[in-house]
Design a protein around this motif. Sequence first.
Motif, mmCIF file in Angstrom:
data_model
loop_
_atom_site.group_PDB
_atom_site.id
_atom_site.type_symbol
_atom_site.label_atom_id
_atom_site.label_comp_id
_atom_site.label_asym_id
_atom_site.label_seq_id
_atom_site.Cartn_x
_atom_site.Cartn_y
_atom_site.Cartn_z
ATOM 1 N N PRO A 1 0.830 -1.209 0.000
ATOM 2 C CA PRO A 1 0.000 0.000 0.000
ATOM 3 C C PRO A 1 0.864 1.259 0.000
ATOM 4 C CG PRO A 1 -0.047 -1.055 2.156
ATOM 5 C CD PRO A 1 0.762 -1.937 1.254
ATOM 6 N N VAL A 2 0.398 2.283 -0.690
ATOM 7 C CA VAL A 2 1.027 3.604 -0.677
ATOM 8 C C VAL A 2 -0.081 4.622 -0.455
ATOM 9 C CG1 VAL A 2 2.947 2.948 -2.184
ATOM 10 C CG2 VAL A 2 0.875 3.887 -3.185
ATOM 11 N N PRO A 3 0.244 5.781 0.119
ATOM 12 C CA PRO A 3 -0.803 6.792 0.325
ATOM 13 C C PRO A 3 -1.435 7.199 -1.012
ATOM 14 C CG PRO A 3 1.178 7.362 1.557
ATOM 15 C CD PRO A 3 1.533 6.202 0.669
ATOM 16 N N ALA A 4 -2.739 7.124 -1.052
ATOM 17 C CA ALA A 4 -3.491 7.498 -2.252
ATOM 18 C C ALA A 4 -4.784 8.175 -1.812
ATOM 19 C CB ALA A 4 -3.775 6.269 -3.105
ATOM 20 N N PRO A 5 -4.672 9.435 -1.352
ATOM 21 C CA PRO A 5 -5.847 10.107 -0.784
ATOM 22 C C PRO A 5 -6.996 10.316 -1.772
ATOM 23 C CG PRO A 5 -3.999 11.636 -1.018
ATOM 24 C CD PRO A 5 -3.479 10.267 -1.326
ATOM 25 N N ALA A 6 -6.713 10.346 -3.060
ATOM 26 C CA ALA A 6 -7.782 10.549 -4.049
ATOM 27 C C ALA A 6 -8.172 9.243 -4.752
ATOM 28 C CB ALA A 6 -7.350 11.602 -5.064
ATOM 29 N N ALA A 7 -7.798 8.102 -4.176
ATOM 30 C CA ALA A 7 -8.102 6.816 -4.806
ATOM 31 C C ALA A 7 -9.604 6.602 -4.980
ATOM 32 C CB ALA A 7 -7.497 5.668 -4.002
ATOM 33 N N GLY A 8 -10.404 7.162 -4.112
ATOM 34 C CA GLY A 8 -11.857 7.002 -4.187
ATOM 35 C C GLY A 8 -12.540 8.048 -5.054
ATOM 36 N N SER A 9 -11.764 8.883 -5.739
ATOM 37 C CA SER A 9 -12.353 9.949 -6.561
ATOM 38 C C SER A 9 -13.079 9.387 -7.779
ATOM 39 C CB SER A 9 -11.267 10.930 -7.018
ATOM 40 O OG SER A 9 -10.412 10.299 -7.958
ATOM 41 N N ALA A 10 -13.991 10.199 -8.309
ATOM 42 C CA ALA A 10 -14.730 9.798 -9.515
ATOM 43 C C ALA A 10 -13.774 9.590 -10.685
ATOM 44 C CB ALA A 10 -15.777 10.854 -9.856
ATOM 45 N N ASP A 11 -12.724 10.425 -10.779
ATOM 46 C CA ASP A 11 -11.775 10.278 -11.888
ATOM 47 C C ASP A 11 -11.030 8.938 -11.807
ATOM 48 O OD1 ASP A 11 -12.420 12.658 -13.142
ATOM 49 O OD2 ASP A 11 -10.902 13.806 -12.065
ATOM 50 N N CYS A 12 -10.607 8.529 -10.621
ATOM 51 C CA CYS A 12 -9.951 7.216 -10.483
ATOM 52 C C CYS A 12 -10.939 6.100 -10.804
ATOM 53 C CB CYS A 12 -9.376 7.032 -9.082
ATOM 54 S SG CYS A 12 -7.840 7.943 -8.806
ATOM 55 N N GLY A 13 -12.186 6.244 -10.368
ATOM 56 C CA GLY A 13 -13.203 5.248 -10.677
ATOM 57 C C GLY A 13 -13.411 5.100 -12.175
ATOM 58 N N THR A 14 -13.465 6.227 -12.878
ATOM 59 C CA THR A 14 -13.638 6.205 -14.331
ATOM 60 C C THR A 14 -12.438 5.552 -15.005
ATOM 61 O OG1 THR A 14 -15.004 8.186 -14.272
ATOM 62 C CG2 THR A 14 -13.966 7.655 -16.376
ATOM 63 N N LEU A 15 -11.239 5.911 -14.563
ATOM 64 C CA LEU A 15 -10.035 5.334 -15.154
ATOM 65 C C LEU A 15 -10.004 3.820 -14.945
ATOM 66 C CD1 LEU A 15 -7.300 5.597 -16.571
ATOM 67 C CD2 LEU A 15 -6.284 6.074 -14.328
ATOM 68 N N LEU A 16 -10.236 3.373 -13.712
ATOM 69 C CA LEU A 16 -10.182 1.944 -13.409
ATOM 70 C C LEU A 16 -11.229 1.162 -14.200
ATOM 71 C CD1 LEU A 16 -9.510 2.054 -9.585
ATOM 72 C CD2 LEU A 16 -7.950 1.312 -11.366
#
Length: 176
Positions: A49-64
């Motif tokens: 694990p690494v710090p990813a404070p915006a991992a739950g963002s809509a942009d990350c969701g769209t990318l994934l």
Amino acid sequence: MDRPRVLIAAGLAVLLLAGVIIASLVFGSREQTAEPPPPTRTGPVALVPVPAPAAGSADCGTLLKNLPASLQSGSTVLAKAQLAEPAPPASAAWTDQRSDPVVLRCGLDKPAEYTATANTRAIDGVQWLPIDGEQSSTWYLVDRTVYVAVTVPATAGTGPLQDLSALIGKTLPRKS
């Protein structure tokens, strides 16, 4: 006279045998062996694990949601891999089961190396900050609304970054 010929023939036979034995010892030890193929990796890919404070963002969701099932690495196809639990959020990996995986992580903090004078590189209209390591390079996406890191083994070439850059260019908005 027959006896000297027999002795000479016997002596030559012994010398010939000794020569064959010596030659096999000398040249046999120099036999080249092919390197065994790298071991096949099995099971899910484990990521720290690494710090990813915006991992739950809509942009990350769209990318994934839009990540490809495979990436091209030269003539090798890297398939999207299952991640070992507990898997870090907003992460993905691709592998051919023989080499280290290509790893994507979304929603990271701004990399400390990204300064006003940092050398970035454009791939398919997407700006990356490359950080070279010994056996891999990590490329940080720096011109979009979220920071993304893609770690690419030195053996993978540029194909995975090109594939991901094309996707990111279509999927993530630029920073305003």
